[in-house]
Design an enzyme around this catalytic site. Structure first.
Site, PDB file in Angstrom:
ATOM      1  N   PHE A 121      36.451   6.751  12.648  1.00 51.93           N
ATOM      2  CA  PHE A 121      35.063   7.184  12.458  1.00 51.93           C
ATOM      3  C   PHE A 121      34.967   8.560  11.807  1.00 51.93           C
ATOM      4  CE2 PHE A 121      31.350   9.450  14.091  1.00 51.93           C
ATOM      5  CZ  PHE A 121      30.338   8.595  13.761  1.00 51.93           C
TER       6      PHE A 121
ATOM      7  N   GLY B 246      36.356  12.457  20.383  1.00 51.93           N
ATOM      8  CA  GLY B 246      37.275  11.640  19.599  1.00 51.93           C
ATOM      9  C   GLY B 246      37.382  10.231  20.164  1.00 51.93           C
ATOM     10  N   LEU B 247      38.560   9.637  20.005  1.00 49.05           N
ATOM     11  CA  LEU B 247      38.832   8.281  20.490  1.00 49.05           C
ATOM     12  C   LEU B 247      37.822   7.271  19.961  1.00 49.05           C
ATOM     13  CD1 LEU B 247      39.936   8.903  24.179  1.00 49.05           C
ATOM     14  CD2 LEU B 247      41.359   8.422  22.207  1.00 49.05           C
ATOM     15  N   CYS B 248      37.540   7.376  18.677  1.00 45.74           N
ATOM     16  CA  CYS B 248      36.641   6.374  18.109  1.00 45.74           C
ATOM     17  C   CYS B 248      37.187   5.898  16.762  1.00 45.74           C
ATOM     18  CB  CYS B 248      35.227   6.921  17.970  1.00 45.74           C
ATOM     19  SG  CYS B 248      35.162   8.579  17.318  1.00 45.74           S
ATOM     20  N   GLY B 249      38.468   5.663  16.721  1.00 42.32           N
ATOM     21  CA  GLY B 249      39.066   5.075  15.528  1.00 42.32           C
ATOM     22  C   GLY B 249      38.989   6.006  14.339  1.00 42.32           C
TER      23      GLY B 249
END
Lengths: 134, 287
Positions: free
Chosen positions: B91, B86-89
């Protein structure tokens, strides 16, 4: 005076392995090995597992190929291979181990499994041959 | 009023978060470069494959190869490509929102979902949609072999008649700040992709053209999957880079404002102490 040369390009899905001007190319064609010299007629041919050889002057080089196809047009030889390995990249020990395990598996295998193992055996034999040449 | 010790602790914690987001941004930038290289390195192969395929198709005609067979689209397969981490906006949520909408849209009688990436697998599990196939931990290391295996299993579904069409839904890398969710049909192969080949050369074919085409069409599909995976990977790193850049910036702003508050509180307490001392001394002097 310049002698006609072949422009050889060997690419795999992940990189360009060889790009060079050469005098002669030998391909492991699906229906048998074939040699290409400058001035060859346009050709499209499927490849199998085997050695690709090319000659620059008196120096010969070899690659271990696995599947793919080759296109020859106007002295451009483009080889699209699934796998192409330079002699320096081949781990001979690993290839020998692959060969033994494939030979073992072939004795018991049948059908699709047999084909797979045979391909593995062929690729191992080719890799050993390419790496230990000269 | 907040006490100084609590503020100090708060600032420290935001600072360490910022260090993490900064590091993640740098890692994403490095991985993005690698992912972009992979795309570039795959290009010569893709170009040659495309031109050879087109000249072959121009010669033998797009005959009735199983992978070209168009059927009425009733049962389709939707391949949703997401990331494992995760941690990709937005996306993953962009892809998944679109996938969910397509499943519920009623455009087809039945939509079978193939989930690629752990985020997608989790999403469908929560929505009560059971993917017909799931591929987790694939994005972390994309190799041609992995992509080809995925493509082969998809092509088998199609040629076995289990599905009438296969669509790929994934993020495509446009630029570092732009990723776009694209829905593309993988199978049957769009005839348009095979047409328009210039008939320049009369080749010697070995084996026969038709046999060669049969050999190359599956490869075309495999390569389309590989390209989608690589593009999705690049888009993921780009999205994470942007998200982590924004997070670092937010952290910096927060540290600034917390530091300001902290200084104010500290100053206020010093002033208060001074007033106490001064007024104490005055009280003594007036005696």
């Amino acid at each position: 005076m310049t002698v006609a040369k072949l422009h050889l390009k060997v690419v795999t899905p992940t990189r360009v392995v060889v790009e060079a001007d050469v005098d002669e190319v030998t391909l492991p064609g699906a229906l048998g090995a074939l040699g290409i010299l400058p001035g060859h007629a346009p050709l499209l041919c499927a490849l199998r597992i085997g050695e690709l050889g090319y000659r620059q002057g008196s120096r010969e080089h070899y690659l271990a190929l696995q599947w793919g196809f080759a296109e020859v047009a106007a002295d451009d030889v483009t080889v699209l291979a699934d796998v192409a390995e330079l002699p320096a990249e081949i781990d001979v020990e690993a290839a020998r181990a692959d060969k033994l395990s494939a030979e073992d598996a072939l004795r018991a295998a049948s059908g699709e499994e047999f084909e797979q193992q045979r391909a593995q055996l062929e690729s191992a034999v080719t890799r050993i041959a390419v790496a230990t040449r000269r | 009023m907040a006490n100084t010790q609590a503020l100090r602790r708060r600032i420290r914690s935001v600072k360490s978060t910022q260090q993490i987001t900064k590091a993640m941004k740098m890692v994403a930038a490095a991985r993005l470069r690698r992912a972009q290289n992979l795309i570039v390195e795959a290009r010569p192969y893709a170009n040659s494959l495309g031109s050879v395929l087109r000249s072959l198709a121009g010669r033998v005609g797009t005959h009735r190869h199983p992978l070209l067979q168009e059927r009425e689209e009733r049962r389709v397969t939707l391949v949703a490509m997401t990331s494992d981490k995760g941690l990709c906006g937005a996306f993953n949520s962009n892809v998944l929102r679109e996938a969910h909408a397509l499943v519920l849209s009623g455009r087809w009688e039945q939509v079978d979902v193939v989930a690629v990436g752990r985020k997608g697998i989790d999403f469908f599990k929560h929505r009560g949609i059971k993917p017909v196939a799931a591929f987790g931990d694939l994005m972390s290391r994309i190799t041609p072999a992995v992509a080809f295996a995925l493509a082969k299993s998809l092509a088998k579904r199609f040629s076995d008649g289990e599905t009438d069409a296969i669509y790929l839904l994934s993020n495509r890398f446009r630029s570092i700040i732009q990723q776009k969710v694209v829905l593309a049909r993988l199978l049957p192969i769009e005839r348009g992709e095979l047409e328009g080949g210039a008939q320049l050369t009369s080749y010697i074919f070995e084996p026969a053209p038709r046999a060669l085409l049969d050999h190359l069409l599956p490869r075309h599909v495999e390569f389309a999957v590989l390209r989608a995976l690589l593009s999705s990977q690049a888009a993921e790193h780009a999205a994470r880079m942007t998200a982590m850049g924004a997070a670092s910036k937010n952290a910096a702003e927060m540290i600034d404002s917390l530091t300001l508050t902290y200084n104010r509180v500290r100053q206020a307490s010093i002033t208060k102490e001074l007033i106490e001392i001064v007024s104490g001394a005055q009280a003594l002097g007036e005696r």
